[in-house]
Design an enzyme around this catalytic site. Structure first.
Site, short mmCIF file in Angstrom:
data_model
loop_
_atom_site.label_atom_id
_atom_site.label_comp_id
_atom_site.label_asym_id
_atom_site.label_seq_id
_atom_site.Cartn_x
_atom_site.Cartn_y
_atom_site.Cartn_z
CG PHE A 198 -14.96 78.88 50.32
CD1 PHE A 198 -15.91 78.11 50.99
CD2 PHE A 198 -13.92 78.23 49.67
CE1 PHE A 198 -15.82 76.73 51.04
CE2 PHE A 198 -13.82 76.85 49.69
CZ PHE A 198 -14.77 76.09 50.38
CG PHE A 226 -10.41 81.54 50.63
CD1 PHE A 226 -10.22 80.25 50.16
CD2 PHE A 226 -11.06 81.70 51.86
CE1 PHE A 226 -10.64 79.15 50.88
CE2 PHE A 226 -11.49 80.60 52.59
CZ PHE A 226 -11.29 79.32 52.09
CD GLU A 273 -9.96 73.53 48.57
OE1 GLU A 273 -9.23 72.55 48.85
OE2 GLU A 273 -11.18 73.57 48.83
CB ILE A 274 -6.72 76.10 43.04
CG1 ILE A 274 -7.05 77.51 42.58
CG2 ILE A 274 -6.29 75.22 41.87
CD1 ILE A 274 -5.89 78.22 41.92
CB VAL A 275 -9.96 71.15 43.91
CG1 VAL A 275 -9.96 69.72 44.45
CG2 VAL A 275 -10.88 72.03 44.75
CB CYS A 327 -4.17 73.04 38.46
SG CYS A 327 -3.42 74.04 37.16
CG LEU A 348 -6.07 80.10 50.56
CD1 LEU A 348 -6.84 79.83 51.83
CD2 LEU A 348 -4.63 80.48 50.87
CE1 TYR A 398 -6.72 66.65 48.25
CE2 TYR A 398 -6.57 69.01 48.70
CZ TYR A 398 -7.23 67.93 48.12
OH TYR A 398 -8.38 68.14 47.41
#
Length: 794
Positions: free
Chosen positions: A527, A532, A534-536, A538, A570, A604
């Site tokens: 974004f 920032f 976003e790590i979805v 891993c 984030l 989540y």
């Protein structure tokens, strides 16, 4: 017969910013103005050499003395009807008449060129080339504003004119002839590559060789600043030595680029460490700044090389350039254990290209019609100068010792000792023990993964699906592999949801490839407008875990985002992932304002929001290596200190005799360990009292008339390259915030930050600058207030 003109070494300063051929301005790379000027002369020479022989004789007659009987003293034939200035565009070319009389002596043109009757066409063309170079230098002399520069160009003008009269070859007379210093810059850089990178695999070593070639090429086309300009910028510098090198550089390297009748040498082959020291700091700053400005114009294959590897390469080379004990500048430098000298051309040879700016795809705009009247370097230098209004960096100086390269701070370890220890820990013989093995129990988590990447066992690729481009079969196969890895490792996540995000064009995935198949990855969405990512997802496949792949994956992701100017991550981590993310620098303390991410990231249930703030100064993929080396240095320093303290003192018996307390300094051997008594300044133990005292002092400092340069952090736009020079910036606004958050638990922390402001200012700015003077005055005022508060001894 050879013509020659004497150039007194060190007397005429050549190349002030005027109309010289690519005359140096404030220092910079030769740009399109220089190229256009050189091309323009070459076109003229080609046209003249293709002219009929009578036309050539007419041209050379202007530079030929009269040979008529009667000892005529006329030294140049002058036409009765000289062409208009500027030449008329519709003027028809006149036929040359060898019987046309000279305007000065009335003898014919034929009487002036009798010595050329039996001269070959090749020799005639050579003399014509010299004639055009004479005209070009004559223009430069008349347009040049700097007196010293004018004098030297005039010397070269007389040299070439004499060569035409005597039909000789130009030779610049000097006290010394090239090369002027050994080893040369080229040899030194070769030695540097061999010294620092000989252990690398061939693929990585080739990358370093490309960087070295790039650097050598830049020096060969670098425009030096004039001695007068350098004196204004660095009055304490070795002005005489710089002027000598400057004179040599213009005569042998710079002017011959445009006047090809003069012999030309490459700067990197005839100059050595002395000249390199005088230009390196300014050159490094300008190159990196221009690379950053033009990063969007770089071809993809060059972007990583220039923006990531080149700065690291220059930083390592800078240490060797200014270190007084570096082995690369030794004439008998030996390569490895073989003991043989390095043949220079087997490693690197600077390519002789006409266009030196390796990263520029849009040259500086120059009006070709003005090339004969304005120095091309004056035009290119303006494109490389720092923007006005910003702080000026302290100029580079040819320093005799590493210690003088930067300001010393009380308590710093002597550089001689650091260099000694560095030589010990980088010596292969001292690294053979099991306790220092790269893969020992104490090695970093990502060490094995880093080594595998160097050997080509694993690869990292940022991939994603696209609706605009034709599908790439390999990328699609990798995306499917990532979907499988995430599905197996994240069983509680719906497979349909994983598939949708992995193949969503708005999401990207940093994939870990081993033997052609996917074994792990990090799926993320950027974004940029919100600052920032976003790590979805891993994950690393189960049979490849505990090998450091997860840490190395995250480090690559951090460097990828630093390149794209996004410095915050984030993620929502479940209870099994919190430990991993903590190790990677994530915490529950979110630095991004809630308004920035609310409504943007996926929520989540049962997961914890964690964030990570990136530091653009940290090379994350090499960070553990740096820390390990620092630990080795500290360990060796401790060992050396312990070795110095060999005497064993008897135990203290005074306590058995009823003594309850003794001064620390009375303990035998305590001072030999390096212990020093604490200063007599009063350390306030009451936190509220300390806060109040420091707040008062800070308010006084901020109210001082010389505090204005230090009120807020330095802006990148106002001081280009500031954060490449100053690694630990500090300002009064930051100190106010730290004071408010009760960061200053002792007076020493407060004084250290304040001292950092003054030290940074003096390191970046020249002594004659207003900023430098403000720092000195404010520092004096600060310590007055500290003493008044009783925090240090008066």
């Amino acid at each position: 017969m050879s013509g020659s003109a004497g150039i007194q070494q060190g007397s005429p300063a050549i190349g002030a910013a005027g109309s010289a051929p690519a005359a140096p301005g404030a220092g910079g790379t030769e740009g399109s103005g220089a190229t256009v000027g050189s091309a323009r002369i070459a076109v003229k020479k080609a046209q003249l050499r293709s002219s009929p022989r009578p036309k050539k004789l007419e041209k050379l007659g202007v530079y030929s003395s009269c040979k008529a009987e009667g000892a005529c003293k006329c030294n140049s034939w002058k036409s009765q009807n000289p062409p208009p200035t500027p030449p008329s565009t519709d003027q028809q070319p006149n036929t040359v008449n060898l019987q046309e009389p000279c305007r000065s002596c009335s003898h014919t043109l034929g009487d002036h060129v009798t010595h050329l009757e039996n001269v070959s066409e090749e020799e005639m063309n050579r003399l014509l080339g010299i004639a055009l170079d004479v005209e070009y230098l004559n223009t430069c002399v008349h347009k040049e504003e700097d007196a010293d520069t004018k004098q030297v160009y005039f010397s070269l003008f007389k040299l070439l004119r004499k060569c035409i009269l005597q039909m000789g070859k130009p030779v610049v007379e000097a006290q010394e002839s090239p090369p002027f210093e050994k080893p040369s810059i080229e040899q030194g850089v070769n030695n540097f590559v061999q010294y620092k990178f000989s252990h690398l695999p061939s693929k990585e070593r080739q990358t370093i060789v490309e960087l070295a070639k790039m650097f050598l090429n830049q020096i060969n086309y670098w425009q030096l600043e004039t001695p007068s300009q350098r004196r204004q910028r660095a009055p304490a510098d070795d002005a005489a030595g710089y002027k000598v090198n400057y004179t040599r550089w213009l005569c042998y390297c710079n002017v011959p680029q445009f006047c090809d009748s003069l012999p030309r040498y490459e700067t990197t082959q005839i100059f050595g460490r002395t000249l390199l020291r005088s230009v390196f700091t300014v050159m490094r700053k300008q190159l990196l700044e221009q690379a950053r400005q033009e990063k969007d114009k770089l071809p993809p294959e060059k972007r990583t090389l220039i923006l990531t590897h080149f700065p690291k390469f220059l930083s390592m080379l800078e240490e060797e350039v200014y270190s007084h004990s570096s082995p690369i500048w030794s004439e008998d430098f030996l390569a490895g254990s073989s003991g043989g000298p390095i043949p220079i051309h087997t490693v690197i040879s600077a390519p002789p290209v006409a266009r030196p700016l390796y990263y520029s795809t849009s040259p500086v705009a120059v009006d070709p019609s003005s090339c004969g009247s304005v120095s091309p370097a004056r035009k290119t230098a303006s494109a490389l100068e720092p923007s006005p209004g910003g702080q000026k960096r302290k100029p580079s100086e040819p320093l005799p010792h590493e210690e003088t390269k930067k300001l010393r701070i009380v308590g710093d370890i002597p550089m001689e000792l650091i260099n000694e220890v560095m030589a010990t820990i980088t010596d292969p013989a001292s690294m053979l023990g099991p306790e220092t093995s790269l893969l020992s129990a104490h090695s970093a988590r990502d060490e094995a993964a880093r080594l595998e990447e160097r050997r080509g066992v694993i690869e990292f690729h940022v991939i994603g699906n696209s609706l605009n481009q034709k599908p790439n079969k390999r990328i699609l196969m990798w995306l499917v592999g990532l979907q499988n890895v995430f599905s197996h490792q994240l069983p509680r996540m719906p497979k349909e949801y994983i598939t949708r995000l992995v193949f969503d064009p708005k999401h990207k995935t940093l994939s870990l490839i081993k033997d052609g198949r996917v074994i792990g990855g990090i799926c993320f969405r950027m974004f940029p407008s919100q600052g920032f990512t976003e790590i979805v997802f891993c994950a690393v496949t189960s049979n490849e875990q505990v090998k450091g792949y997860g840490t190395h994956l995250m480090n690559h992701l951090k460097e990828y985002h630093i390149k794209h100017d996004i410095l915050n991550f984030l993620t929502y981590a479940d209870e099994y992932a919190i430990g991993y993310f903590k190790k990677q620098g994530f915490s529950k303390d979110i630095k991004v304002p809630k308004a920035k991410y609310l409504g943007y990231i996926k929520d989540y249930e049962g997961a914890t929001l964690m964030g990570c703030e990136l530091n653009p100064s940290i090379p994350y993929t090499e960070f553990s290596v740096i820390i390990k080396k620092q630990k080795e240095i500290i360990k060796k320093l401790i060992e050396r200190k312990q070795a110095q303290i060999r005497k064993v003192y008897p135990g203290l018996s005074c306590f058995k005799e009823g003594v309850r307390q003794i001064p620390i300094e009375s303990i035998p051997g305590i001072r030999e360990t390096g212990w020093k008594p604490v200063g007599k300044g009063k350390e306030l133990k009451d936190p509220d009292q300390l806060y109040s005292t420091l707040k008062t002092i800070l308010q006084h400092v901020k109210s001082h008339q010389n505090a204005w340069p230090f009120m807020e952090p330095v802006k990148k736009t106002e001081a280009p390259g500031y954060y490449q020079v100053i690694r630990f910036p500090m300002d009064l606004k930051t100190m106010s915030e730290r004071l408010k958050s009760r960061y200053y638990t002792t007076r020493k922390l407060f004084m250290a930050d304040m001292q950092r402001i003054f030290t940074n200012c003096r390191e970046y700015n020249p002594p004659e600058s207003e900023y430098y003077k403000c720092a000195n005055l404010l520092e004096k005022f600060f310590y007055t207030k500290i003493k008044e508060a009783g925090l240090i001894e008066k």
